[in-house]
Structure formats: C-alpha cells, structure tokens
Design an enzyme around this catalytic site. Structure first.
Site, PDB file in Angstrom:
ATOM      1  N   GLU A  86       0.799  -1.298  -0.115  1.00 39.26           N
ATOM      2  CA  GLU A  86       0.032   0.016  -0.146  1.00 39.26           C
ATOM      3  C   GLU A  86       1.005   1.213  -0.047  1.00 39.26           C
ATOM      4  O   GLU A  86       2.161   1.273   0.317  1.00 39.26           O
ATOM      5  CB  GLU A  86      -0.720  -0.119   1.189  1.00 39.26           C
ATOM      6  CG  GLU A  86      -2.117  -1.263   1.151  1.00 39.26           C
ATOM      7  CD  GLU A  86      -2.750  -1.108   2.409  1.00 39.26           C
ATOM      8  OE1 GLU A  86      -2.742  -0.174   3.177  1.00 39.26           O
ATOM      9  OE2 GLU A  86      -3.536  -1.982   2.629  1.00 39.26           O
ATOM     10  N   GLY A 128       4.546  -0.825   2.944  1.00 33.84           N
ATOM     11  CA  GLY A 128       5.321  -1.472   1.725  1.00 33.84           C
ATOM     12  C   GLY A 128       6.134  -2.617   2.596  1.00 33.84           C
ATOM     13  O   GLY A 128       5.394  -3.839   2.974  1.00 33.84           O
ATOM     14  N   SER A 147      -0.002  -7.333  12.106  1.00 35.87           N
ATOM     15  CA  SER A 147       0.184  -8.081  10.787  1.00 35.87           C
ATOM     16  C   SER A 147      -0.555  -9.487  10.989  1.00 35.87           C
ATOM     17  O   SER A 147      -0.806 -10.146  10.119  1.00 35.87           O
ATOM     18  CB  SER A 147       1.610  -8.153  10.491  1.00 35.87           C
ATOM     19  OG  SER A 147       2.379  -9.003  11.311  1.00 35.87           O
ATOM     20  N   GLY A 187      31.729  -0.580 -21.931  1.00 32.07           N
ATOM     21  CA  GLY A 187      31.801   0.793 -21.758  1.00 32.07           C
ATOM     22  C   GLY A 187      30.829   1.865 -22.470  1.00 32.07           C
ATOM     23  O   GLY A 187      29.737   1.848 -22.069  1.00 32.07           O
ATOM     24  N   GLU A 230       9.042  -7.852  -3.342  1.00 29.85           N
ATOM     25  CA  GLU A 230       8.828  -9.042  -2.566  1.00 29.85           C
ATOM     26  C   GLU A 230       9.992  -9.042  -1.468  1.00 29.85           C
ATOM     27  O   GLU A 230      10.465  -9.989  -1.050  1.00 29.85           O
ATOM     28  CB  GLU A 230       8.929 -10.385  -3.393  1.00 29.85           C
ATOM     29  CG  GLU A 230       8.038 -10.407  -4.339  1.00 29.85           C
ATOM     30  CD  GLU A 230       7.951 -11.645  -5.015  1.00 29.85           C
ATOM     31  OE1 GLU A 230       7.577 -12.817  -3.965  1.00 29.85           O
ATOM     32  OE2 GLU A 230       7.517 -12.134  -6.209  1.00 29.85           O
TER      33      GLU A 230
END
Length: 416
Positions: A131, A135, A184, A372, A396
């Site tokens: 969100e 994160g 959570s 290069g 992730e």
C-alpha cells in the site's frame, strides 16, 4: 524424499532446453520493443500459452517437482530472455502462490484455473499486498475487510499499490486487515472475482526497469465478495485470530512480530514461498548480462588485442561468474529445502533472495562497465538488464528486509 543432487535429470534438462529456446527465439527478439512501449506484451503471453508455458499445468508440474528445482530452473531461463516480458508471463504465478499458500483445496481448484484461462482466451491474475504507506511495514496496512454476516459477504475498502497486473487482471488476490488490533497477524487474503463492482485501476506506474510488466494501483471502494472468497475459510480465520489474541493477552504483545511458533501473516506466507523463485529470476538476468559481457570482451579489441586479455576485465568476468554460480546454489538449496519440508532455520529463503538480488545488480553494472560507452546505449541489451536488475533488491522484500529476517532468525532477537 528426493535425494539432493546438482545434476538435472533428463526430464528437467529437456524442459530447461525447451524454455531456453522459447526465451531465445520469442522473448529476446521482442524485448527492446516492449520495453520501449511500456505495455503488457500480449502477443508473447499468448504465444507462451499456445506452447504450454503460460498454463496451470506447466507451473503445477514445476511446482510439484520432487527435487524443488523445477520452478527456479524455469524462472532462470525465462528471465535470461528478458525480465520485463518474463514477469508478464509469470506474474500471475504470485497470485496463484497466494491461493496455494492460504486457500482450501476447493478454492485452489476453483480459482487458479481462472487465473490463466486457455490459449484462446488468456487471463491474468494480480496479487495485491503493498500500500502507499505499507510496503515493507506490512503491519501498517490499512485496507480493511469487514464481514457482513447477514449477507455472508466481505466488504473491502482501501488502495493497493505496486501490483503486477493490477487493474487489468481478471482475478485479484487482496490482502486486507480483518482485526487492526493484531497488527500483521490480523490480516487475511481474499479473492476478488472478475467484474466485481468497486475494484478499479488507479495510477499506472512508469518504471525504471521491467517496463514490459504492468504495475499499477488497485482501488477498492465498497467491494463486496462472497464469504467463500476468504482464502482458507472463516472457521480457520476465526481460530487463527483467537490464537493470536490469546498470545497477545498472555505476552502483552501488540507489535505484530513473528515469534517462534507464531501465526503466519497472509502476505508473508506468500512471500516466503516465492523468495527463492525471485532469486532465480535475478540469477537469470545476471547470467544474461554476464554472457553478453563475456562475448563482447572476447571480440572487442583495444591496443591491438581483445580486452579480455587484460586482467582488469578478465578478473571482473571471473568474479561475475563466481557470484552467479553461488547465487544459483543458494536458490537451489532453498528450493530443495522448501520442497522436502526442511525448515528455514537460518532464513535460507531470504538468504537466496538477498544474495541473488545483489548479484544481479552488481553483475549487470559490471557488464555495462565492460562494454564501456556501448553498454550505456540501448543498442546493447546490458543497459536494459541493468535497469531491470534494480527491482530484485526492492520487490517481494527489500534487501534490507531480507537482512533483518536473517538477523532475527540467527539471533532470536527482535532486531529493528
């Protein structure tokens, strides 16, 4: 239990060669175009569906490979072709893993086939967890899911961001808060079926890399889904929440940290299952850049000799190859452990994702340096590979979060 080995069996070698051929013949020729267009490469996805790569059967076969090497082998070959296009092909898999990690057998059988469709009618799926203000800090998630008992429906409201296939997917898997007091541990995952009112695409992001993969916000406004769309079912959710509340009361814990034996968060269960696969994606990108640099160093001459004759270049290539092989071995170990039921006692899944991600960034940067000025242009693919590689240390679970997971696992201390 499958015996661990570094040798691919005949079936695995055939699948690897088949995937490599598709990556070389179909993905790579289209890579630059779709990177520039920044659009979902539908023709390539449809071609992958026609040959059986974009299909439930293919991923099921790799997922249930008893050695655990099917998925990482497939990811490495496809992402060797191109990271952006490959992510468009495999992005649906993250939503499928979300259902596999959290759903019932009936939900798995019902929804995962709808995520892929068939070669004549290709479908997509999206996993929606991050969100704008949540994160890495999943405990700060604000998207709510409220149960309407009278109608046996869940009502979802909130905004998700950084969703692969977000808004254009047919099936969305959404992680939402069902009990804010549990942090959570108070999260659950929901299926949002095709055509559900209230789900819309928000901002589509213009990205630094993996530009052929669609990434957008997903806005949920009074989105109602049937009770059967709660992954795992309400009875299992109620039991899990009751255990979490009891632990919180007995320990006085309200932080939402995952302790030994604690309940898993819905989003974390998905990410734990997918971390080695992301590591394999990073290995594929790193290997691709290394091979371009090796070929270039052998054909590019300066001061009358190929530049690979110089130790400054040769030693870089030696280090690049060593890191790639080490990253692959970490990914294979974690994948084998997960498949054979061995616990990640030292956060081996996070180790594989961390080292492979950092390797991809380092190796692609070195490839640009070896080429290069040419490496800095879009005439050579290492420029795109270097841009693509940046995502592996971010999505992730950032590299910092992986280090935190590893440190907490090793120490047993809630390091912040």
């Amino acid at each position: 239990m499958a015996e661990f080995t570094f040798e691919l069996n005949d079936d695995q070698q055939q699948v690897r060669d088949w995937l490599h051929g598709f990556a070389a013949d179909v993905i790579r020729p289209a890579a630059s175009e779709w990177d520039e267009r920044e659009e979902t490469p539908w023709p390539v996805i449809q071609e992958a569906a026609k040959v059986g790569i974009y299909s439930l059967d293919f991923y099921a076969q790799q997922y249930f490979d008893p050695t655990g090497l099917g998925i990482p082998m497939a990811m490495e070959e496809l992402f060797w072709g191109d990271a952006g296009i490959a992510l468009s092909i495999v992005g649906t898999g993250l939503a499928a893993v979300g259902v596999l990690a959290n759903g019932t057998e009936e939900q798995i059988g019902t929804w995962i086939p709808q995520m892929y469709g068939d070669p004549d009618d290709v479908k997509l799926a999206a996993f929606c967890s991050s969100e704008p203000d949540a994160g890495s800090d999943v405990a700060s998630m604000r998207t709510r899911a409220v149960y309407d008992e009278a109608k046996d429906e869940w009502v979802l409201d909130g905004t998700k961001t950084w969703a692969t296939n977000g808004g254009i997917a047919n099936v969305h898997v959404v992680v939402a808060v069902v009990d804010p007091e549990l942090g959570s541990k108070g999260h659950a995952s929901f299926i949002v079926p095709p055509g559900t009112p209230g789900l819309t695409q928000g901002q589509k992001f213009r990205k630094h890399g993996i530009r052929a993969s669609h990434t957008a916000e997903v806005v949920l406004e009074d989105v109602r889904v049937p009770g059967a769309c709660l992954l795992g079912g309400k009875e299992k959710l109620d039991e899990r929440l009751a255990r979490a509340r009891e632990r919180a009361r007995s320990a006085g814990e309200r932080s939402g940290k995952q302790g030994p034996g604690g309940a898993k968060n819905a989003a974390m269960a998905t990410f734990e299952a997918s971390r080695p696969a992301v590591g394999a994606m990073a290995v594929g990108t790193a290997r691709a850049a290394y091979e371009v640099a090796l070929d270039y160093a052998g054909t590019r001459s300066q001061f009358g000799r190929p530049i690979i004759d110089n130790q400054g270049i040769a030693f870089q290539l030696a280090d690049m190859r060593t890191r790639i092989d080490a990253a692959r071995l970490l990914v294979w170990r974690a994948s084998w452990m997960a498949t054979t039921g061995k616990p990640f006692t030292s956060a081996e899944g996070s180790m594989s994702k961390l080292f492979a991600s950092e390797t991809a960034k380092s190796v692609t940067a070195q490839a640009v340096q070896i080429l290069g000025g040419n490496g800095f242009t879009r005439e050579y693919p290492v420029e795109r590979m270097h841009r693509d590689a940046a995502i592996y240390t971010i999505f992730e679970g950032t590299s910092e979060i992986q280090r935190l997971v590893i440190a907490r696992t090793l120490s047993g201390v809630p390091i912040r």
